[in-house]
Design a protein around this motif. Structure first.
Motif, short mmCIF file in Angstrom:
data_model
loop_
_atom_site.label_atom_id
_atom_site.label_comp_id
_atom_site.label_asym_id
_atom_site.label_seq_id
_atom_site.Cartn_x
_atom_site.Cartn_y
_atom_site.Cartn_z
N VAL A 27 -8.20 17.57 1.53
CA VAL A 27 -7.58 18.65 2.52
C VAL A 27 -8.23 19.87 2.07
O VAL A 27 -8.28 20.23 0.80
CB VAL A 27 -6.34 18.45 2.72
N GLU A 28 -7.80 21.09 2.87
CA GLU A 28 -8.10 22.38 2.49
C GLU A 28 -7.18 23.05 1.34
O GLU A 28 -7.66 24.13 0.89
CB GLU A 28 -8.45 23.13 3.75
N VAL A 73 0.94 -1.17 0.00
CA VAL A 73 0.05 0.04 0.04
C VAL A 73 0.72 1.22 0.13
O VAL A 73 1.91 1.52 0.79
CB VAL A 73 -0.92 0.12 1.20
N LEU A 74 0.57 2.43 -0.96
CA LEU A 74 1.33 3.38 -1.04
C LEU A 74 0.42 4.57 -0.96
O LEU A 74 -0.67 4.69 -1.53
CB LEU A 74 2.17 3.46 -2.46
N LEU A 75 0.97 5.48 -0.10
CA LEU A 75 -0.08 6.83 0.00
C LEU A 75 0.74 7.95 -0.73
O LEU A 75 1.99 7.88 -0.46
CB LEU A 75 -0.07 6.99 1.69
N SER A 76 -0.05 8.70 -1.21
CA SER A 76 0.43 9.65 -2.25
C SER A 76 -0.42 10.84 -1.98
O SER A 76 -1.85 10.83 -1.90
CB SER A 76 0.33 9.38 -3.85
N GLY A 77 0.09 12.14 -1.85
CA GLY A 77 -0.42 13.41 -1.76
C GLY A 77 -0.27 14.33 -2.96
O GLY A 77 1.01 14.10 -3.46
N SER A 78 -0.94 15.15 -3.40
CA SER A 78 -0.92 15.93 -4.69
C SER A 78 -1.41 17.40 -4.31
O SER A 78 -1.98 17.75 -3.33
CB SER A 78 -1.84 15.16 -5.74
N TYR A 79 -0.87 18.19 -5.29
CA TYR A 79 -1.57 19.47 -5.55
C TYR A 79 -2.94 19.52 -5.78
O TYR A 79 -3.57 20.80 -5.76
CB TYR A 79 -0.70 20.28 -6.43
N THR A 108 -5.82 16.50 -2.61
CA THR A 108 -6.29 14.95 -2.06
C THR A 108 -5.09 14.02 -1.75
O THR A 108 -4.01 14.20 -2.40
CB THR A 108 -7.06 14.20 -3.35
N LEU A 109 -5.45 12.89 -0.97
CA LEU A 109 -4.54 12.00 -0.60
C LEU A 109 -5.07 10.55 -0.92
O LEU A 109 -6.18 10.31 -0.68
CB LEU A 109 -4.06 12.29 0.83
N VAL A 110 -4.26 9.83 -1.70
CA VAL A 110 -4.98 8.60 -2.11
C VAL A 110 -4.16 7.41 -1.19
O VAL A 110 -2.72 7.36 -1.15
CB VAL A 110 -4.56 8.30 -3.54
N ALA A 111 -4.77 6.39 -0.80
CA ALA A 111 -4.20 5.08 -0.22
C ALA A 111 -4.31 4.08 -1.15
O ALA A 111 -5.35 3.64 -1.07
CB ALA A 111 -4.22 4.68 1.16
N ALA A 112 -3.34 3.46 -2.02
CA ALA A 112 -3.59 2.38 -3.14
C ALA A 112 -2.87 1.32 -2.55
O ALA A 112 -1.54 1.39 -2.43
CB ALA A 112 -3.27 3.03 -4.39
N ASP A 113 -3.59 0.00 -2.93
CA ASP A 113 -2.69 -1.24 -2.92
C ASP A 113 -2.47 -1.44 -4.52
O ASP A 113 -3.43 -1.29 -5.54
CB ASP A 113 -3.59 -2.14 -2.66
N LEU A 114 -1.12 -1.21 -4.75
CA LEU A 114 -0.33 -1.25 -5.90
C LEU A 114 -0.58 -2.67 -6.70
O LEU A 114 -0.22 -2.67 -7.77
CB LEU A 114 1.11 -0.85 -6.19
N ARG A 115 -1.01 -3.69 -6.04
CA ARG A 115 -1.30 -5.07 -6.83
C ARG A 115 -2.52 -4.80 -7.52
O ARG A 115 -2.71 -5.44 -8.59
CB ARG A 115 -1.49 -6.01 -5.63
N ALA A 116 -3.68 -4.05 -7.13
CA ALA A 116 -4.96 -4.02 -7.30
C ALA A 116 -5.28 -2.59 -8.39
O ALA A 116 -5.49 -1.56 -7.74
CB ALA A 116 -6.16 -3.88 -6.52
N THR A 117 -4.59 -2.86 -9.43
CA THR A 117 -4.48 -1.72 -10.50
C THR A 117 -5.86 -0.95 -10.81
O THR A 117 -6.15 0.14 -10.86
CB THR A 117 -3.86 -2.10 -11.58
N ASP A 118 -7.01 -1.97 -10.88
CA ASP A 118 -8.10 -1.56 -11.24
C ASP A 118 -9.14 -1.18 -10.10
O ASP A 118 -10.33 -0.69 -10.45
CB ASP A 118 -8.77 -2.48 -12.34
N ALA A 119 -8.81 -1.44 -9.00
CA ALA A 119 -9.67 -1.16 -7.95
C ALA A 119 -9.89 0.24 -7.63
O ALA A 119 -8.92 1.02 -7.83
CB ALA A 119 -9.13 -2.02 -6.66
N LYS A 120 -11.00 0.58 -7.01
CA LYS A 120 -11.34 1.92 -6.69
C LYS A 120 -10.45 2.18 -5.39
O LYS A 120 -10.40 1.52 -4.37
CB LYS A 120 -12.83 2.08 -6.24
#
Length: 542
Positions: free
Chosen positions: A354-355, A327-333, A336-348
């Motif tokens: 954040v503000e 599981v990789l957490l990523s934050g962006s400009y 939003t922040l996403v917590a994604a299991d990189l094995r499940a590429t098609d999963a939601k």
């Protein structure tokens, strides 16, 4: 101009006791020749484009009679000069000279005919038995098992490089061990314990390398145990791919492929803003870029294994979950922040909002159910991974904190002491926090004189768990022993041994001359100190 943009610690015992000198054999010579040719081809292409652009502007402009007359005079003058220089044959100055054996006289032309000797004893031309200077230099480069390395990404007078410090805690000493030149301004660094780019590296081999992300889209990996390296051990990206190709006759005739600016699944096309090494799956490195993608690299093959597009704006911070290792957490400009299991590429993927723009993302190593997010407007959000909102707008953090008046540009969670946080900001303040079940509370705030704070990193080893590396816009690195601060000793009394008498704050930096006298806690000629300068404030003083 001098600044440190990022830093990372190297654990004790990871560095080689005696680093090796960079050695060029035939294989290494062929590799750097290919890399140098790529750099040269890029420079030629850029020069050609610039010349074509200039020519187009000149063709579209009209010249006056006076300009024409001036051109005629210049042409006559150049013709006279050409006659004078003709005898030197400068047009063929760079051509390789052919010697009797048919080889060319060039910088690396005869390298394959040179004789190599493993030791000086085997070289018949070396008659001196020893060299005291070499022995002394070898001792100077020695790294003890009780030493820590600190790697800093630094820009100084428009020159980008890595400074590798050695920190000797027992004697309060910090010095520059060696440095590594970089092609572009560095933005992030990540320590790797895998010997990347070495042929004899096995699955269980240990290494001491650092991955560097810069304004260039390629990720460079350097060996910290090698001194005076000319080129990185590996380069992840388009340039790295082209550098592996053996140039054939056909390829030499073809025009060099132009670098793509369109996001793709194979490499980044914009600045690399964050790197994260997977400590359980040591061959995996994740990278985040301004091209809005996250990429997963296999360090054994130096190939991009997968590319992910979870965000609609620049991805500025990534971190692996310490327990769920895929599981990789990523934050962006895109806020939003996403917590994604990189094995499940098609999963939601679950997504939190954040503000304002995300600055950093960090997992809580002491309670892996939670994670932290810092933002551009000085906020810290503490979220529960188990409570993913139905939409980013519906995010409900466990708690929020207005940590700074400016952006929280640096953030770290102490891996050895639960609840101990450090934040740094563009307001030039370092703040230390104690997080308890009731919420966070500030323990101490201090200006260490590093300018705008760009990096704050706790030491990874328990023996130096209270040491905090701090650096910023003034280009100086400071190691702060936070356990010598009275407020910290009171807040974490169960983690700090009893003090014998009064203890002064201990701050260790590199001894160097400084001509700066900015209003950042620097003593002024009249003997006064500006507000907040090198002073500290604790909750006890409030």
């Amino acid at each position: 101009m001098s600044m440190i943009t990022a830093s990372t610690w190297v654990p004790r015992g990871a560095a080689a006791t005696f680093p090796t000198k960079y050695d060029i054999d035939e294989k290494e010579l062929a590799r750097i020749s290919r890399l140098a040719k790529l750099k040269l081809d890029d420079a030629k292409d850029d020069l050609g484009e610039a010349q074509n652009g200039t020519s187009g502007l000149l063709e579209g402009s009209s010249s006056s009679d006076e300009a024409v007359e001036e051109d005629v005079k210049m042409t006559q003058s150049n013709g006279d000069a050409d006659d004078d220089l003709k005898e030197y044959d400068l047009d063929n100055y760079d051509d390789d000279e052919i010697v009797e054996d048919g080889e060319t006289m060039s910088m690396f032309g005869n390298a394959r005919s040179l004789a190599y000797h493993q030791t000086n004893a085997e070289d018949p031309y070396i008659t001196m038995e020893g060299n005291d200077e070499e022995d002394e230099e070898r001792e100077d480069l020695k790294v003890l098992a009780t030493d820590n390395m600190v790697v800093a990404a630094k820009v100084e007078d428009e020159v980008a490089h890595l400074e590798i410090y050695v920190y000797e805690d027992e004697v309060d000493n910090l010095y520059v061990h060696h440095d590594i030149m970089l092609p572009a301004i560095p933005l992030c660094v990540e320590w790797l314990d895998l010997p990347v780019g070495k042929d004899d590296a096995g699955a269980n081999s240990k290494g001491n390398c650092v991955a560097v992300g810069t304004f260039d889209p390629d990720i460079e990996i350097w060996d910290l145990d090698t001194i005076d390296s000319m080129y990185p051990n590996a380069s992840l990206g388009q340039e790295g791919e082209e550098g592996k190709i053996e140039p054939s006759t056909e390829q030499k005739k073809k025009k060099k492929r132009k670098k793509s600016k369109k996001a793709n699944d194979d490499y980044h096309v914009d600045a690399v803003l964050s790197l994260a090494a997977n400590r359980q799956h040591r061959n995996l490195l994740a990278s985040a870029s301004a091209d809005k993608t996250v990429k997963l690299w296999d360090l054994t093959t130096q190939q991009c294994a997968k590319s992910y597009s979870y965000h609609t704006d620049k991805v500025c911070s990534i971190v692996w979950h310490p327990q769920e290792t895929t599981v990789l957490l990523s934050g962006s400009y895109d806020r939003t922040l996403v917590a994604a299991d990189l094995r499940a590429t098609d999963a939601k993927v679950p997504r939190w909002g954040v503000e304002s723009d995300v600055e950093t993302v960090a997992c809580d190593p002491h309670d892996t159910r939670y994670f932290y997010v810092t933002t551009e407007n000085g906020m810290i959000h503490y979220h529960d991974l188990r409570n993913a909102p139905p939409s980013p707008e519906a995010s409900k953090p466990v708690w929020t904190l207005q940590a700074h008046g400016g952006s929280v540009s640096s953030f770290d969670v102490n891996p050895n002491i639960p609840g101990f946080l450090a934040t740094g900001s563009t307001d030039k303040e370092i703040k230390l926090w104690n997080v308890q079940p009731t919420g966070p509370s500030m323990v101490v705030s201090r200006n260490l004189g590093v300018g705008k704070v760009f990096t704050t990193r706790f030491a990874p080893d328990p023996a130096v768990g209270f040491r905090l590396a701090v650096a910023g816009s003034k280009g100086s690195m400071q190691i702060w022993d936070t356990s010598t601060n009275a407020a910290i000793r009171n807040a974490f009394a169960n983690k700090v041994g009893p003090a014998a008498g009064e203890v002064e704050d201990r701050l260790v930096g590199v001894d160097e001359d400084s001509s700066d006298s900015e209003d950042e806690g620097v003593a002024q000629p009249d003997g006064t100190v500006d507000e907040g300068g090198d002073g500290w404030e604790s909750v006890e003083d409030a």
